[in-house]
Enzyme design. Structure first.
Site, PDB file in Angstrom:
ATOM      1  N   ARG A   1      26.977  -6.856  23.198  1.00 27.21           N
ATOM      2  CA  ARG A   1      28.188  -7.458  22.611  1.00 27.21           C
ATOM      3  C   ARG A   1      29.397  -7.182  23.438  1.00 27.21           C
ATOM      4  O   ARG A   1      30.331  -7.758  22.867  1.00 27.21           O
ATOM      5  CB  ARG A   1      28.303  -6.895  21.300  1.00 27.21           C
ATOM      6  CG  ARG A   1      28.682  -5.311  20.957  1.00 27.21           C
ATOM      7  CD  ARG A   1      28.461  -4.900  19.749  1.00 27.21           C
ATOM      8  NE  ARG A   1      29.393  -5.236  18.848  1.00 27.21           N
ATOM      9  CZ  ARG A   1      29.209  -4.783  17.709  1.00 27.21           C
ATOM     10  NH1 ARG A   1      28.567  -3.529  17.286  1.00 27.21           N
ATOM     11  NH2 ARG A   1      30.228  -5.443  16.880  1.00 27.21           N
TER      12      ARG A   1
ATOM     13  N   ASN B   1      32.870   3.533   9.535  1.00 34.57           N
ATOM     14  CA  ASN B   1      32.009   3.157  10.085  1.00 34.57           C
ATOM     15  C   ASN B   1      31.897   3.534  11.570  1.00 34.57           C
ATOM     16  O   ASN B   1      32.207   2.890  12.622  1.00 34.57           O
ATOM     17  CB  ASN B   1      31.928   1.503  10.376  1.00 34.57           C
ATOM     18  CG  ASN B   1      31.083   0.959   9.245  1.00 34.57           C
ATOM     19  OD1 ASN B   1      30.357   1.505   8.439  1.00 34.57           O
ATOM     20  ND2 ASN B   1      31.307  -0.354   8.869  1.00 34.57           N
TER      21      ASN B   1
ATOM     22  N   GLY C   1      22.998  -1.737   6.126  1.00 32.47           N
ATOM     23  CA  GLY C   1      23.836  -2.687   5.536  1.00 32.47           C
ATOM     24  C   GLY C   1      23.970  -2.067   4.131  1.00 32.47           C
ATOM     25  O   GLY C   1      24.832  -2.776   3.180  1.00 32.47           O
TER      26      GLY C   1
ATOM     27  N   GLY D   1      25.496   0.699   3.131  1.00 30.63           N
ATOM     28  CA  GLY D   1      27.286   0.928   3.283  1.00 30.63           C
ATOM     29  C   GLY D   1      27.845  -0.142   2.872  1.00 30.63           C
ATOM     30  O   GLY D   1      29.062   0.048   2.163  1.00 30.63           O
ATOM     31  N   ASP D   2      27.796  -1.378   3.628  1.00 26.08           N
ATOM     32  CA  ASP D   2      28.354  -2.428   3.265  1.00 26.08           C
ATOM     33  C   ASP D   2      28.537  -2.939   1.819  1.00 26.08           C
ATOM     34  O   ASP D   2      29.585  -3.348   1.258  1.00 26.08           O
ATOM     35  CB  ASP D   2      28.212  -3.519   4.142  1.00 26.08           C
ATOM     36  CG  ASP D   2      28.009  -2.991   5.664  1.00 26.08           C
ATOM     37  OD1 ASP D   2      28.891  -2.193   6.056  1.00 26.08           O
ATOM     38  OD2 ASP D   2      27.062  -3.614   6.445  1.00 26.08           O
TER      39      ASP D   2
END
Ligand code: KDG
Length: 326
Positions: A108, A167, A268, A270-271
């Site tokens: 990324r 995060n 995912g 935590g999201d």
């Protein structure tokens, strides 16, 4: 007014077809990832109006992200396409992120989203919701992305409630400033989510939720996630009309145990937790119910391999949240 605007990078995720080292896994299944869009998708599935703001490449993976996230009912009209930079992707191996068995390989650097900055993003569109959800991942992507987070967490007449998930992703930070930057941004937010493990790893704070609150007294709401044990929220009551008057007395903590589930993958979760907590916050539910809705949404994510799982319907979640702990 949209309920929640989430801003951050999303990527196409490649999930391994079998356990093992990344070097040995022969094939991967495509999914989508991105902490902030995950929050938006879960909130949309829970009946909220949401918008995702980001940049993706003018490529097939960018199409896939926009179509899939839009398919959840999230407004993707403000996602910009970058003709020069690609959409980020990442691979992961099976297992828990916190153990050595878990590997994440990001591709990324130089992505379309890493080119976000205060100049290239529609700040009014970012401030147009009741809640603006951000995360510390964005701060690690580039200097422009960090500037953008600083701008959006600064005082502004149109500033919505700012939600910030710390995060901490040590693998993304190319310098040693991560922990101090994350603390700076968390201090400027209204609702902060942080894991007990993250607080120790990033800031060296040990001893549970209370020492974390002492290290981070500024946010009106601080939620400390304690993994399988549950989560603890510290909430300061509204200032009662005294503009800017922030009480300094520590407020009592509210703890809610997590649901016991057979964990398939923690990615995912935590999201989803943040989405459940924010959903209940938007609905004006008491703190304990906000935590319970967080746990319910997290349980759905914990029991599926990808980032996103179909969450319980709102009516179903309300019934489950109302059940006794016993
Ligand atoms: O919270 C899940 C995210 O970590 C995952 O979707 C990928 O956004 C991601 C990241 O940057 O790690």
């Amino acid at each position: 007014v949209v309920d929640v605007v989430a801003l951050g990078e999303s990527m196409v995720t490649f999930l391994p077809s079998r356990p093992g080292r990344l070097a040995d896994v022969p094939s991967f299944e495509r999914g989508i990832g991105g902490a902030e869009s995950n929050v938006a998708c879960v909130l949309a599935a829970a009946g909220h109006t949401t918008r995702w703001i980001s940049r993706v490449g003018a490529d097939g993976f960018g199409d896939h992200l926009v179509e899939t996230i839009g398919g959840y009912g999230v407004d993707v009209s403000r996602v910009r396409r970058d003709p020069d930079r690609p959409t980020g992707v990442y691979f992961r191996t099976a297992g828990d992120r916190s153990s050595d068995a878990h590997e994440v390989a990001y591709y990324r650097a130089g992505s379309a989203a890493s080119a976000m900055s205060p100049d290239g993003v529609d700040l009014d569109a970012a401030r147009a919701g009741r809640v603006l959800h951000l995360s510390g991942i964005t701060a690690a992507l580039s200097a422009g992305c960090l500037d953008l987070l600083r701008k959006l967490t600064a005082p502004h007449p149109a500033r919505p409630l700012v939600s910030f998930d710390v995060n901490h992703r040590p693998g993304l930070w190319r310098d040693t400033h991560g922990p101090e930057v994350l603390l700076e941004l968390a201090r400027r937010a209204d609702v902060v989510f942080v894991g007990e493990d993250e607080a120790e790893e990033a800031w060296g704070v040990t001893g549970g939720p209370s020492p974390i609150r002492e290290a981070l007294p500024e946010p009106d709401t601080l939620v400390v996630k304690q993994g399988a044990h549950g989560a603890t929220a510290f909430c300061r009551p509204p200032a009662g009309g005294t503009a800017g008057g922030r009480a300094t007395t520590p407020r009592p903590a509210t703890t809610a145990p997590a649901l016991q589930v057979d964990v398939v993958a923690t990615t995912g979760a935590g999201d989803a937790f943040a989405a459940g907590f924010l959903s209940a916050t938007l609905r004006g539910l008491p703190v304990r119910d906000r935590l319970r809705h967080g746990h319910l949404m997290a349980a759905a994510a914990l029991t599926t391999p990808g980032d996103l799982a179909p969450p319980p319907t709102r009516a179903h979640a309300d019934r489950l949240a109302a059940l006794d702990d016993t």
